[in-house]
Design a protein around this motif. Structure first.
Motif, mmCIF file in Angstrom:
data_model
loop_
_atom_site.group_PDB
_atom_site.id
_atom_site.type_symbol
_atom_site.label_atom_id
_atom_site.label_comp_id
_atom_site.label_asym_id
_atom_site.label_seq_id
_atom_site.Cartn_x
_atom_site.Cartn_y
_atom_site.Cartn_z
ATOM 1 N N GLY A 51 0.805 -1.209 0.000
ATOM 2 C CA GLY A 51 0.000 0.000 0.000
ATOM 3 C C GLY A 51 0.840 1.262 0.000
ATOM 4 O O GLY A 51 0.549 2.214 -0.728
ATOM 5 N N ALA A 52 1.905 1.275 0.791
ATOM 6 C CA ALA A 52 2.696 2.495 0.953
ATOM 7 C C ALA A 52 3.429 2.895 -0.319
ATOM 8 O O ALA A 52 3.602 4.089 -0.604
ATOM 9 N N PHE A 53 3.894 1.914 -1.099
ATOM 10 C CA PHE A 53 4.725 2.222 -2.264
ATOM 11 C C PHE A 53 3.969 2.187 -3.589
ATOM 12 O O PHE A 53 4.531 2.542 -4.621
ATOM 13 N N SER A 54 2.703 1.779 -3.570
ATOM 14 C CA SER A 54 1.931 1.739 -4.812
ATOM 15 C C SER A 54 1.833 3.096 -5.516
ATOM 16 O O SER A 54 1.918 3.157 -6.748
ATOM 17 N N PRO A 55 1.653 4.222 -4.789
ATOM 18 C CA PRO A 55 1.545 5.503 -5.497
ATOM 19 C C PRO A 55 2.790 5.890 -6.287
ATOM 20 O O PRO A 55 2.719 6.745 -7.167
ATOM 21 N N LEU A 56 3.936 5.287 -5.970
ATOM 22 C CA LEU A 56 5.159 5.627 -6.699
ATOM 23 C C LEU A 56 5.176 5.065 -8.114
ATOM 24 O O LEU A 56 5.900 5.577 -8.972
ATOM 25 N N ALA A 57 4.392 4.014 -8.350
ATOM 26 C CA ALA A 57 4.498 3.294 -9.622
ATOM 27 C C ALA A 57 4.204 4.174 -10.838
ATOM 28 O O ALA A 57 5.016 4.224 -11.770
ATOM 29 N N PRO A 58 3.066 4.883 -10.904
ATOM 30 C CA PRO A 58 2.829 5.717 -12.096
ATOM 31 C C PRO A 58 3.886 6.797 -12.276
ATOM 32 O O PRO A 58 4.268 7.121 -13.413
ATOM 33 N N LYS A 59 4.379 7.375 -11.167
ATOM 34 C CA LYS A 59 5.399 8.425 -11.274
ATOM 35 C C LYS A 59 6.713 7.861 -11.806
ATOM 36 O O LYS A 59 7.370 8.478 -12.653
ATOM 37 N N PHE A 206 -13.130 -3.081 -2.585
ATOM 38 C CA PHE A 206 -13.239 -4.475 -3.016
ATOM 39 C C PHE A 206 -11.853 -5.109 -3.106
ATOM 40 O O PHE A 206 -11.612 -6.209 -2.601
ATOM 41 N N MET A 207 -10.916 -4.388 -3.727
ATOM 42 C CA MET A 207 -9.548 -4.883 -3.817
ATOM 43 C C MET A 207 -8.956 -5.103 -2.427
ATOM 44 O O MET A 207 -8.347 -6.147 -2.137
ATOM 45 N N GLY A 208 -9.130 -4.140 -1.536
ATOM 46 C CA GLY A 208 -8.509 -4.234 -0.224
ATOM 47 C C GLY A 208 -9.060 -5.345 0.642
ATOM 48 O O GLY A 208 -8.298 -6.093 1.268
ATOM 49 N N LEU A 209 -10.376 -5.484 0.689
ATOM 50 C CA LEU A 209 -10.967 -6.478 1.579
ATOM 51 C C LEU A 209 -10.756 -7.897 1.075
ATOM 52 O O LEU A 209 -10.505 -8.817 1.870
ATOM 53 N N GLN A 210 -10.831 -8.103 -0.258
ATOM 54 C CA GLN A 210 -10.547 -9.452 -0.740
ATOM 55 C C GLN A 210 -9.061 -9.769 -0.569
ATOM 56 O O GLN A 210 -8.686 -10.919 -0.330
ATOM 57 N N TYR A 333 -4.207 -2.234 -0.224
ATOM 58 C CA TYR A 333 -3.256 -3.084 0.487
ATOM 59 C C TYR A 333 -2.960 -2.569 1.896
ATOM 60 O O TYR A 333 -2.638 -3.366 2.786
ATOM 61 N N LEU A 334 -3.040 -1.243 2.103
ATOM 62 C CA LEU A 334 -2.938 -0.761 3.482
ATOM 63 C C LEU A 334 -4.095 -1.306 4.307
ATOM 64 O O LEU A 334 -3.920 -1.713 5.462
ATOM 65 N N LEU A 335 -5.292 -1.336 3.707
ATOM 66 C CA LEU A 335 -6.433 -1.943 4.372
ATOM 67 C C LEU A 335 -6.230 -3.443 4.542
ATOM 68 O O LEU A 335 -6.554 -4.022 5.591
#
Length: 390
Positions: A51-59, A206-210, A333-335
């Motif tokens: 969760g923490a590093f996902s926002p870096l991907a598009p950048k 939906f992504m987080g809970l599953q 993923y943080l969730l």
């Protein structure tokens, strides 16, 4: 074909970090002196990193290119996995964090690549790479303990052995990097309004809970079965077989999902399968364990594929798919990290895994509700603003 094979190989390496540690968790606790809280943190840390590093991907993809980014994270993933093999608690956690960060970036970029390079084969490629995700998890769950035995009981070598497939994937991916450098760079519009869009939040939840259910399985199902009386190899084999069923479900579910009018019903049914099967693995007689393992594989594997498919289908273009993927995996993923952490805490507080059944029901109910909303056949409401390449 080479591009598709390369994507599948990269996807294969995005899950062994989770299930390899799970398979050896009792040995890790004994040899490194890890307490129950430390074990919970070890299974939770890579999910938090997702969760923490996902926002870096598009950048990163906009700055150095998607292909170059995937090469870098695959090599760093191999390094992080190798560090886990050194007999040190600090390096175990450091290597896990590095690997988790790399997996986060890879997770985000794969749906966008599928949308960009395989627009007419979205279901097939989504199914193949989610099948590879499950295959990597299954291989690590079922083979890590036998590898340790074959290597004379070496815990470090068994954990670090999973760096080898990552190195192989990086080598096979290199031609895609060279090919991308010969193409002119394009401007990337900025996507606005995604974080205020209600449908985008339904997809994210939906992504987080599953995913929380999935990482409970990856992190704790082997210890659950071992506590119920199975030996380590048998428990690992059952989990490995269940995850292989997940791989088959990953291949089938996207085709079913894209052919329907929407994905609401299939999302809810898969949540039901997964939760009922987890309760069976917790409480049903051990003579029926294979039945529940197969049902859990169908439910959980189908959910992983359905969540990835929903990201692609709710996006009008590859750019939005990449940003929606980043949002869904950042928050999701943080969730999801609460799942394996709470399992460890519940086990520590209550002395058994039985009370985890309530957690599984709550997570499944939340995933079903948001999956119903995310399954509606509409696109997220966003706007793009032009931005020049510097």
């Amino acid at each position: 074909m080479l591009l598709g094979i390369s994507l599948v190989l990269i996807a294969f390496n995005l899950r062994p970090v989770f299930s390899s540690a799970s398979a050896l968790l009792p040995e890790i606790r004994t040899q490194l002196g890890l307490d129950a809280l430390g074990a919970g943190l070890l299974t939770t840390l890579p999910v938090v990193c997702l969760g923490a590093f996902s926002p870096l991907a598009p950048k990163l993809a906009q700055r150095i290119g998607t292909e170059g980014t995937l090469l870098a994270v695959t090599l760093l993933l191999a390094l992080g996995t190798a560090l886990r093999g050194i007999s040190s608690i600090w390096l175990l956690f450091l290597g896990t964090a590095i690997a988790g960060a790399c997996i986060a970036v890879g997770n985000v970029l794969l749906p966008g690549l599928v949308k960009r390079d395989f627009p007419d084969r979205t279901a097939l490629l989504t199914g193949l790479y989610t099948m590879a995700l499950c295959g990597g998890a299954a291989g690590a769950a079922g083979l890590t303990l036998p590898i340790e035995h074959a290597l004379g009981g070496s815990l470090g070598l068994a954990l670090s052995a999973w760096a080898l497939p990552a190195i192989l994937a990086a080598v096979i991916w290199m031609p895609q990097v060279f090919r991308s450098r010969s193409q002119p760079r394009q401007s990337h519009p900025r996507v606005r309004g995604l974080w205020r869009d209600r449908l985008a939040w339904r997809v994210t939840l939906f992504m987080g809970l599953q995913s929380a259910l999935a990482y409970c399985v990856f992190g704790w199902l082997v210890p659950i079965l071992r506590e119920r009386g199975l030996n380590g190899v048998a428990a690992g084999g059952i989990v490995s077989a269940s995850v292989m069923v997940q791989a088959a479900a990953c291949l089938v579910v996207p085709h079913i999902a894209v052919r329907g009018r929407d994905q609401r019903v299939i999302n809810v049914v898969l949540c039901l399968f997964s939760v009922v099967a987890l309760l069976g693995l917790l409480f049903a007689p051990l003579s029926t364990v294979w039945l529940w393992a197969v049902l859990q594989g169908i439910g959980q594997g189908g959910l992983i594929a359905a969540a990835m498919t929903v990201i692609v289908l709710r996006s009008p273009d590859p750019l939005v798919a990449s940003h929606l993927s980043g949002m869904a995996q950042c928050v999701g993923y943080l969730l999801a990290s609460i799942g394996p952490l709470f399992v460890g805490l519940i086990r520590d507080w209550s002395g058994s895994f039985a009370a985890c059944g309530l957690l599984f029901v709550a997570l499944g109910a939340g995933a079903a509700w948001n999956g119903w909303q995310a399954g509606r056949s509409v696109h997220v409401g966003v706007r793009a603003e032009a931005a020049d390449v510097k």
